[in-house]
Design a protein around this motif. Structure first.
Motif, PDB file in Angstrom:
ATOM      1  N   GLN A 229       0.827  -1.211   0.000  1.00 59.51           N
ATOM      2  CA  GLN A 229       0.000   0.000   0.000  1.00 59.51           C
ATOM      3  C   GLN A 229       0.863   1.264   0.000  1.00 59.51           C
ATOM      4  O   GLN A 229       1.902   1.328   0.667  1.00 59.51           O
ATOM      5  CB  GLN A 229      -0.917   0.012   1.230  1.00 59.51           C
ATOM      6  N   TYR A 230       0.423   2.258  -0.769  1.00 59.57           N
ATOM      7  CA  TYR A 230       1.121   3.545  -0.803  1.00 59.57           C
ATOM      8  C   TYR A 230       0.678   4.365   0.410  1.00 59.57           C
ATOM      9  O   TYR A 230      -0.320   5.089   0.369  1.00 59.57           O
ATOM     10  CB  TYR A 230       0.819   4.284  -2.103  1.00 59.57           C
ATOM     11  N   VAL A 231       1.396   4.199   1.501  1.00 63.94           N
ATOM     12  CA  VAL A 231       1.046   4.858   2.760  1.00 63.94           C
ATOM     13  C   VAL A 231       2.280   5.550   3.341  1.00 63.94           C
ATOM     14  O   VAL A 231       3.410   5.284   2.937  1.00 63.94           O
ATOM     15  CB  VAL A 231       0.489   3.847   3.793  1.00 63.94           C
ATOM     16  N   ASP A 232       2.020   6.419   4.308  1.00 61.96           N
ATOM     17  CA  ASP A 232       3.120   7.067   5.028  1.00 61.96           C
ATOM     18  C   ASP A 232       3.716   6.131   6.076  1.00 61.96           C
ATOM     19  O   ASP A 232       4.926   6.090   6.269  1.00 61.96           O
ATOM     20  CB  ASP A 232       2.615   8.343   5.716  1.00 61.96           C
ATOM     21  N   ILE A 233       2.829   5.399   6.756  1.00 58.62           N
ATOM     22  CA  ILE A 233       3.252   4.577   7.891  1.00 58.62           C
ATOM     23  C   ILE A 233       2.627   3.192   7.790  1.00 58.62           C
ATOM     24  O   ILE A 233       1.437   3.065   7.490  1.00 58.62           O
ATOM     25  CB  ILE A 233       2.823   5.228   9.226  1.00 58.62           C
ATOM     26  N   PHE A 234       3.422   2.177   8.062  1.00 62.46           N
ATOM     27  CA  PHE A 234       2.955   0.794   8.126  1.00 62.46           C
ATOM     28  C   PHE A 234       3.048   0.341   9.573  1.00 62.46           C
ATOM     29  O   PHE A 234       4.106   0.425  10.198  1.00 62.46           O
ATOM     30  CB  PHE A 234       3.803  -0.096   7.226  1.00 62.46           C
ATOM     31  N   ALA A 235       1.922  -0.146  10.122  1.00 68.83           N
ATOM     32  CA  ALA A 235       1.862  -0.575  11.519  1.00 68.83           C
ATOM     33  C   ALA A 235       1.609  -2.083  11.604  1.00 68.83           C
ATOM     34  O   ALA A 235       0.458  -2.522  11.528  1.00 68.83           O
ATOM     35  CB  ALA A 235       0.769   0.189  12.266  1.00 68.83           C
ATOM     36  N   PRO A 236       2.660  -2.893  11.751  1.00 68.47           N
ATOM     37  CA  PRO A 236       2.462  -4.335  11.931  1.00 68.47           C
ATOM     38  C   PRO A 236       1.977  -4.625  13.356  1.00 68.47           C
ATOM     39  O   PRO A 236       2.681  -4.316  14.322  1.00 68.47           O
ATOM     40  CB  PRO A 236       3.859  -4.926  11.711  1.00 68.47           C
ATOM     41  N   CYS A 237       0.804  -5.200  13.475  1.00 71.23           N
ATOM     42  CA  CYS A 237       0.227  -5.464  14.796  1.00 71.23           C
ATOM     43  C   CYS A 237      -0.277  -6.896  14.914  1.00 71.23           C
ATOM     44  O   CYS A 237      -1.215  -7.180  15.675  1.00 71.23           O
ATOM     45  CB  CYS A 237      -0.924  -4.496  15.068  1.00 71.23           C
ATOM     46  N   ALA A 238       0.345  -7.794  14.162  1.00 72.08           N
ATOM     47  CA  ALA A 238      -0.106  -9.187  14.194  1.00 72.08           C
ATOM     48  C   ALA A 238       1.076 -10.108  14.420  1.00 72.08           C
ATOM     49  O   ALA A 238       1.620 -10.193  15.517  1.00 72.08           O
ATOM     50  CB  ALA A 238      -0.849  -9.522  12.898  1.00 72.08           C
ATOM     51  N   LEU A 239       1.512 -10.792  13.367  1.00 74.31           N
ATOM     52  CA  LEU A 239       2.562 -11.798  13.471  1.00 74.31           C
ATOM     53  C   LEU A 239       3.956 -11.185  13.490  1.00 74.31           C
ATOM     54  O   LEU A 239       4.160 -10.054  13.045  1.00 74.31           O
ATOM     55  CB  LEU A 239       2.457 -12.774  12.300  1.00 74.31           C
ATOM     56  N   GLY A 240       4.918 -11.983  13.984  1.00 74.46           N
ATOM     57  CA  GLY A 240       6.305 -11.593  13.926  1.00 74.46           C
ATOM     58  C   GLY A 240       6.914 -11.997  12.597  1.00 74.46           C
ATOM     59  O   GLY A 240       6.269 -12.634  11.757  1.00 74.46           O
ATOM     60  N   ALA A 241       8.182 -11.606  12.390  1.00 69.29           N
ATOM     61  CA  ALA A 241       8.963 -11.972  11.201  1.00 69.29           C
ATOM     62  C   ALA A 241       8.321 -11.526   9.894  1.00 69.29           C
ATOM     63  O   ALA A 241       8.530 -12.134   8.850  1.00 69.29           O
ATOM     64  CB  ALA A 241       9.212 -13.484  11.173  1.00 69.29           C
ATOM     65  N   ILE A 242       7.540 -10.448   9.951  1.00 67.07           N
ATOM     66  CA  ILE A 242       6.856 -10.011   8.729  1.00 67.07           C
ATOM     67  C   ILE A 242       7.696  -9.034   7.906  1.00 67.07           C
ATOM     68  O   ILE A 242       7.319  -8.695   6.791  1.00 67.07           O
ATOM     69  CB  ILE A 242       5.463  -9.393   9.041  1.00 67.07           C
ATOM     70  N   ILE A 243       8.823  -8.590   8.447  1.00 65.53           N
ATOM     71  CA  ILE A 243       9.767  -7.796   7.672  1.00 65.53           C
ATOM     72  C   ILE A 243      10.846  -8.765   7.199  1.00 65.53           C
ATOM     73  O   ILE A 243      11.728  -9.164   7.960  1.00 65.53           O
ATOM     74  CB  ILE A 243      10.387  -6.665   8.512  1.00 65.53           C
ATOM     75  N   ASN A 244      10.762  -9.175   5.940  1.00 64.43           N
ATOM     76  CA  ASN A 244      11.615 -10.236   5.428  1.00 64.43           C
ATOM     77  C   ASN A 244      11.927 -10.014   3.939  1.00 64.43           C
ATOM     78  O   ASN A 244      11.537  -8.995   3.366  1.00 64.43           O
ATOM     79  CB  ASN A 244      10.953 -11.598   5.660  1.00 64.43           C
ATOM     80  N   ASP A 245      12.618 -10.978   3.368  1.00 70.23           N
ATOM     81  CA  ASP A 245      13.036 -10.836   1.969  1.00 70.23           C
ATOM     82  C   ASP A 245      11.861 -10.706   1.007  1.00 70.23           C
ATOM     83  O   ASP A 245      11.974 -10.060  -0.041  1.00 70.23           O
ATOM     84  CB  ASP A 245      13.888 -12.044   1.556  1.00 70.23           C
ATOM     85  N   ASP A 246      10.738 -11.307   1.339  1.00 65.67           N
ATOM     86  CA  ASP A 246       9.579 -11.252   0.451  1.00 65.67           C
ATOM     87  C   ASP A 246       8.806  -9.946   0.576  1.00 65.67           C
ATOM     88  O   ASP A 246       8.295  -9.419  -0.417  1.00 65.67           O
ATOM     89  CB  ASP A 246       8.635 -12.426   0.762  1.00 65.67           C
ATOM     90  N   THR A 247       8.708  -9.412   1.805  1.00 62.17           N
ATOM     91  CA  THR A 247       7.864  -8.234   2.018  1.00 62.17           C
ATOM     92  C   THR A 247       8.585  -6.914   1.808  1.00 62.17           C
ATOM     93  O   THR A 247       7.974  -5.931   1.374  1.00 62.17           O
ATOM     94  CB  THR A 247       7.261  -8.258   3.432  1.00 62.17           C
ATOM     95  N   ILE A 248       9.872  -6.866   2.098  1.00 62.84           N
ATOM     96  CA  ILE A 248      10.595  -5.593   1.995  1.00 62.84           C
ATOM     97  C   ILE A 248      10.497  -4.970   0.602  1.00 62.84           C
ATOM     98  O   ILE A 248      10.247  -3.753   0.482  1.00 62.84           O
ATOM     99  CB  ILE A 248      12.067  -5.761   2.436  1.00 62.84           C
ATOM    100  N   PRO A 249      10.653  -5.726  -0.489  1.00 60.98           N
ATOM    101  CA  PRO A 249      10.538  -5.096  -1.815  1.00 60.98           C
ATOM    102  C   PRO A 249       9.165  -4.503  -2.105  1.00 60.98           C
ATOM    103  O   PRO A 249       9.027  -3.646  -2.992  1.00 60.98           O
ATOM    104  CB  PRO A 249      10.841  -6.259  -2.781  1.00 60.98           C
ATOM    105  N   GLN A 250       8.143  -4.941  -1.361  1.00 61.72           N
ATOM    106  CA  GLN A 250       6.789  -4.437  -1.589  1.00 61.72           C
ATOM    107  C   GLN A 250       6.501  -3.135  -0.846  1.00 61.72           C
ATOM    108  O   GLN A 250       5.549  -2.432  -1.178  1.00 61.72           O
ATOM    109  CB  GLN A 250       5.757  -5.485  -1.138  1.00 61.72           C
ATOM    110  N   LEU A 251       7.300  -2.835   0.177  1.00 61.40           N
ATOM    111  CA  LEU A 251       6.989  -1.726   1.071  1.00 61.40           C
ATOM    112  C   LEU A 251       7.064  -0.373   0.380  1.00 61.40           C
ATOM    113  O   LEU A 251       8.020  -0.080  -0.337  1.00 61.40           O
ATOM    114  CB  LEU A 251       7.932  -1.737   2.278  1.00 61.40           C
ATOM    115  N   LYS A 252       6.056   0.467   0.619  1.00 60.85           N
ATOM    116  CA  LYS A 252       6.022   1.828   0.108  1.00 60.85           C
ATOM    117  C   LYS A 252       6.078   2.851   1.246  1.00 60.85           C
ATOM    118  O   LYS A 252       6.246   4.042   0.994  1.00 60.85           O
ATOM    119  CB  LYS A 252       4.738   2.059  -0.694  1.00 60.85           C
TER     120      LYS A 252
END
Length: 364
Positions: A229-252
């Motif tokens: 999502q094209y957002v200012d802030i991303f708030a992970p409030c569920a599972l751990g290990a969600i910042i990883n090789d698969d998700t980082i390239p998607q982050l906006k």
């Protein structure tokens, strides 16, 4: 598993095995470090596949609590209990009372609290046998459900992270994506909505999503769409290990600030975020509101005092960001150094005090 080798690697103080045949209790209490004060950490109940997994989890979580408590400015060390068993099938009164007796036997070196798989009612049973427990029922003078306070701390920490990224801490008009809509995240969304943020949310629980959409005007997306999502802030409030090789390239997003534990799958992912210029609020710092809240019970709970202490999370995020900039290191490492420096200062102060006492006794 070479237990002593593992303990020596990160300088653990104590590992206690607790067994009570009558109740079925099989628990492990890990005490990592008591330099700052007695070890505080929750009692987790989980269906571990092996005893070795339970031991490793207890040790890992106890060390995490040392860093969390130190970074939060608390005069507490880090510890953790894990109970081997199914929290939906294996609980009984005798089990938690037996655990309470084991905790009492540690004579204040360890203080427990609610965690994954345990409840306030379980803490009340432990309280039947020991006073070294927090998060008990409000009738006993406790703080009650810590989720709202944890959410407030995340909100305050998010504002500090926004200041680092955007130059001011206002969240009005900011677009914020929230992953997971449990108790903490729901309250966080309430704070964000009241300040005028635009929310994009997701959860596997459709009812939770509908609630936030209806009450706060949020936009819902599928779970696998939340990262891009094209957002200012991303708030992970569920599972751990969600910042990883698969998700980082998607982050906006320009900021990552949420309540989930262990957000980085590996330390190197924190380095990648740093190199991308994304402001990452270290999870154990920003989600420390709950432990700050229950720690206040040790002094006779005062909500105003606890909430004021939770607001210091803002200052902690600012300090960590400053260390990150000065030393050109990722914020997760800056947070570790902040915690380690505090522990080292107190350890040095204590050693000097003990040396002075020794000199006096020796007539020097």
């Amino acid at each position: 598993m070479e237990i002593f080798k593992y303990m020596q690697k990160h300088d653990y103080e104590q590992l206690v095995f607790c067994q009570d045949e009558a109740s079925g209790l099989k628990a492990i209490i890990a005490i990592h470090d008591t330099t700052l004060g007695p070890a505080l950490g929750g009692s987790r109940m989980w269906t571990y596949a092996t005893e070795e997994q339970a031991i490793e989890d207890a040790l890992r979580l106890a060390r995490g609590m040392t860093y969390k408590n130190a970074a939060a400015g608390l005069n507490l060390g880090g510890g953790k209990t894990v109970i081997i068993g199914d929290p939906f099938k294996d609980k009984n009164e005798e089990m938690f009372r037996a655990l309470g007796r084991f905790i009492q036997g540690l004579n204040g070196r360890y203080i427990t609290a609610e965690d994954v798989g345990t409840t306030v009612s379980d803490m009340d049973l432990i309280h039947e046998e020991t006073n070294y427990v927090t998060g008990i029922s409000p009738a006993f003078g406790s703080s009650g459900n810590p989720s709202p306070v944890t959410a407030y701390g995340v909100y305050i920490g998010m504002k500090a992270a926004a200041k680092e990224a955007f130059g001011n801490d206002s969240l009005s008009g900011r677009s914020i994506s929230v992953q997971g809509l449990g108790n903490v995240a729901y309250t966080l969304c309430d704070y964000l909505h009241k300040e005028g943020a635009h929310l994009i949310v997701t959860d596997i629980n459709k009812a939770a999503v509908e609630r936030v959409v209806n009450e706060f005007g949020a936009t819902a997306v599928e779970p696998n769409e939340i990262y891009s999502q094209y957002v200012d802030i991303f708030a992970p409030c569920a599972l751990g290990a969600i910042i990883n090789d698969d998700t980082i390239p998607q982050l906006k997003a320009k900021v990552i600030a949420g309540s989930a534990n262990n957000q980085l799958q590996e330390s190197r992912h924190g380095q990648i975020l740093h190199e991308m210029g994304i402001v990452y609020a270290p999870d154990y710092v920003i989600n420390a509101g709950g432990v700050i809240n229950v720690a206040d019970e040790l002094y006779g709970y005062n909500r105003d005092r606890a909430m004021k202490r939770v607001e210091t999370i803002y200052d902690s995020i600012i300090k960590i960001s400053a260390i990150s900039k000065e030393q050109n290191i990722p914020t997760y490492l800056a947070a570790n150094r902040l915690a380690e420096q505090r522990i080292a200062r107190v350890a040095k102060s204590r050693s000097q005090f003990l040396q002075n006492e020794k000199n006096i006794l020796n007539g020097r």
